[in-house]
Write an enzyme that holds these catalytic residues in place. Structure first.
Site, PDB file in Angstrom:
ATOM      1  CE  LYS A  11      72.076  87.160  19.145  1.00 46.72           C
ATOM      2  NZ  LYS A  11      72.324  87.697  20.648  1.00 46.72           N
ATOM      3  CE1 TYR A  51      70.050  92.657  20.166  1.00 50.99           C
ATOM      4  CE2 TYR A  51      71.701  92.554  18.387  1.00 50.99           C
ATOM      5  CZ  TYR A  51      70.893  91.969  19.455  1.00 50.99           C
ATOM      6  OH  TYR A  51      70.730  90.499  19.499  1.00 50.99           O
ATOM      7  CG  ASN A 114      73.820  85.303  22.952  1.00 51.34           C
ATOM      8  OD1 ASN A 114      73.832  85.731  21.725  1.00 51.34           O
ATOM      9  ND2 ASN A 114      73.100  85.782  23.765  1.00 51.34           N
ATOM     10  CG  HIS A 117      67.209  88.194  18.572  1.00 54.16           C
ATOM     11  ND1 HIS A 117      67.470  89.066  19.737  1.00 54.16           N
ATOM     12  CD2 HIS A 117      66.082  88.303  18.023  1.00 54.16           C
ATOM     13  CE1 HIS A 117      66.118  89.703  19.529  1.00 54.16           C
ATOM     14  NE2 HIS A 117      65.496  89.500  18.811  1.00 54.16           N
ATOM     15  CD  GLU A 128      63.188  91.843  18.275  1.00 53.34           C
ATOM     16  OE1 GLU A 128      63.745  92.565  19.429  1.00 53.34           O
ATOM     17  OE2 GLU A 128      62.889  90.747  17.983  1.00 53.34           O
TER      18      GLU A 128
HETATM   19  P1  ATP Z   1      68.523  88.532  22.402  1.00 53.82           P
HETATM   20  O1  ATP Z   1      67.794  90.052  22.748  1.00 53.82           O
HETATM   21  O2  ATP Z   1      69.801  88.591  21.368  1.00 53.82           O
HETATM   22  O3  ATP Z   1      67.654  87.313  22.112  1.00 53.82           O
HETATM   23  P2  ATP Z   1      68.746  88.321  25.474  1.00 53.82           P
HETATM   24  O4  ATP Z   1      67.228  88.932  25.196  1.00 53.82           O
HETATM   25  O5  ATP Z   1      68.925  87.045  25.940  1.00 53.82           O
HETATM   26  O6  ATP Z   1      69.197  88.017  23.744  1.00 53.82           O
HETATM   27  P3  ATP Z   1      69.670  90.862  26.062  1.00 53.82           P
HETATM   28  O7  ATP Z   1      69.684  91.401  27.156  1.00 53.82           O
HETATM   29  O8  ATP Z   1      68.580  91.307  25.314  1.00 53.82           O
HETATM   30  O9  ATP Z   1      69.596  89.201  26.025  1.00 53.82           O
HETATM   31  O10 ATP Z   1      71.037  91.247  25.301  1.00 53.82           O
HETATM   32  C1  ATP Z   1      71.018  91.456  24.018  1.00 53.82           C
HETATM   33  C2  ATP Z   1      72.260  90.644  23.514  1.00 53.82           C
HETATM   34  O11 ATP Z   1      73.377  91.625  23.965  1.00 53.82           O
HETATM   35  C3  ATP Z   1      72.673  89.362  23.874  1.00 53.82           C
HETATM   36  O12 ATP Z   1      71.882  88.119  23.185  1.00 53.82           O
HETATM   37  C4  ATP Z   1      74.274  89.073  23.648  1.00 53.82           C
HETATM   38  O13 ATP Z   1      74.438  88.899  22.455  1.00 53.82           O
HETATM   39  C5  ATP Z   1      74.590  90.676  24.180  1.00 53.82           C
HETATM   40  N1  ATP Z   1      74.840  90.719  25.527  1.00 53.82           N
HETATM   41  C6  ATP Z   1      74.036  90.814  26.532  1.00 53.82           C
HETATM   42  N2  ATP Z   1      74.601  90.858  27.808  1.00 53.82           N
HETATM   43  C7  ATP Z   1      75.973  91.384  27.559  1.00 53.82           C
HETATM   44  C8  ATP Z   1      77.069  91.324  28.190  1.00 53.82           C
HETATM   45  N3  ATP Z   1      77.003  91.379  29.706  1.00 53.82           N
HETATM   46  N4  ATP Z   1      78.359  91.352  27.442  1.00 53.82           N
HETATM   47  C9  ATP Z   1      78.261  91.095  26.297  1.00 53.82           C
HETATM   48  N5  ATP Z   1      77.210  91.209  25.468  1.00 53.82           N
HETATM   49  C10 ATP Z   1      76.069  91.070  26.168  1.00 53.82           C
HETATM   50 MG    MG Z   2      66.910  90.661  24.096  1.00 46.30          MG
END
Ligand code: ATP
Ligand code: MG
Length: 141
Positions: A11, A51, A114, A117, A128
Site C-alpha cells: 500500500k 474496495y 497497514n 493487502h 481482484e
Molecule cells: P485487506 O483487505 O487490505 O487485505 P483486511 O482483509 O485485513 O485488509 P478488511 O476488513 O478487508 O481488512 O479492511 C480493508 C482495509 O480497510 C484494511 O486493510 C484497512 O486498510 C482498512 N480498515 C479496516 N478496518 C478499518 C478501521 N476500523 N478503520 C480504518 N481503516 C480500516
Molecule cells: Mg480484506
C-alpha cells in the site's frame, strides 16, 4: 494442497516508507512465485471499485483516499495455499494485534495505513487479480 494465486498490494504508506523491497524479499523468502508485478497510482474511482465490498463501512471514504495518496506495488503471487499463507505473512488488519514477525507488525502505521493487502478467499482473488492485471501481464512458470 492446491496451487492458488492471490493479489498482494504494497500500500502507499509502505511504498512511501521505502520498505517495498523488504516486503518483496519476505515474499520471495517465503517461497511465493511472483507471477506479475507493477507500480500503479490509483484514481479515487479505481480505489472505490477495488474496495466496493466495504462501501457501507464507516472507513470506506478515508480508506479510498488513503489508497490514492501515492503509488502501490501490485503483485500476483502463486504458491500452494497462497491465499492463507500470504494473509499469515501479512498479519492482523490492526498492526497492534498483528503477531511478531508479520509484515503489518513490522511496517504498518495504523489500522488503515497497514502496509499490505491480500485477497481473503479464492472468490475475492478471482475478482481482484483481473481488476488490475490482464492475462498478458501474468508470467506463469
Ligand atoms: P485487506 O483487505 O487490505 O487485505 P483486511 O482483509 O485485513 O485488509 P478488511 O476488513 O478487508 O481488512 O479492511 C480493508 C482495509 O480497510 C484494511 O486493510 C484497512 O486498510 C482498512 N480498515 C479496516 N478496518 C478499518 C478501521 N476500523 N478503520 C480504518 N481503516 C480500516
Ligand atoms: Mg480484506
Amino acid at each position: 494442497m492446491t496451487t492458488q494465486r492471490t493479489l498482494a498490494i504494497v500500500k502507499p504508506d509502505a511504498v512511501a516508507k521505502r520498505v517495498a523491497g523488504q516486503i518483496v524479499t519476505r515474499i520471495e523468502n517465503a517461497g511465493f512465485t511472483i507471477v506479475a508485478l507493477k507500480l500503479i497510482h490509483m484514481s479515487l474511482d479505481e480505489a472505490r471499485g477495488f474496495y466496493i465490498v466495504h462501501r457501507e463501512r464507516p472507513f470506506y471514504q478515508s480508506l479510498c483516499e488513503f489508497m490514492t495518496q501515492g503509488p502501490c506495488l501490485l503483485m500476483v503471487l502463486e504458491a500452494d495455499n497462497a491465499i492463507q499463507r500470504w494473509r499469515d505473512l501479512m498479519g492482523a488488519t490492526d498492526p497492534a494485534k498483528a503477531a511478531p514477525g508479520t509484515i503489518r507488525r513490522d511496517f504498518a502505521s495504523s489500522i488503515e495505513a497497514n502496509a499490505v493487502h491480500g485477497s481473503d478467499s479464492p472468490e475475492s482473488a478471482a475478482v481482484e487479480i483481473p481488476y488490475f492485471f490482464s492475462s498478458l501481464e501474468l508470467c506463469p512458470r
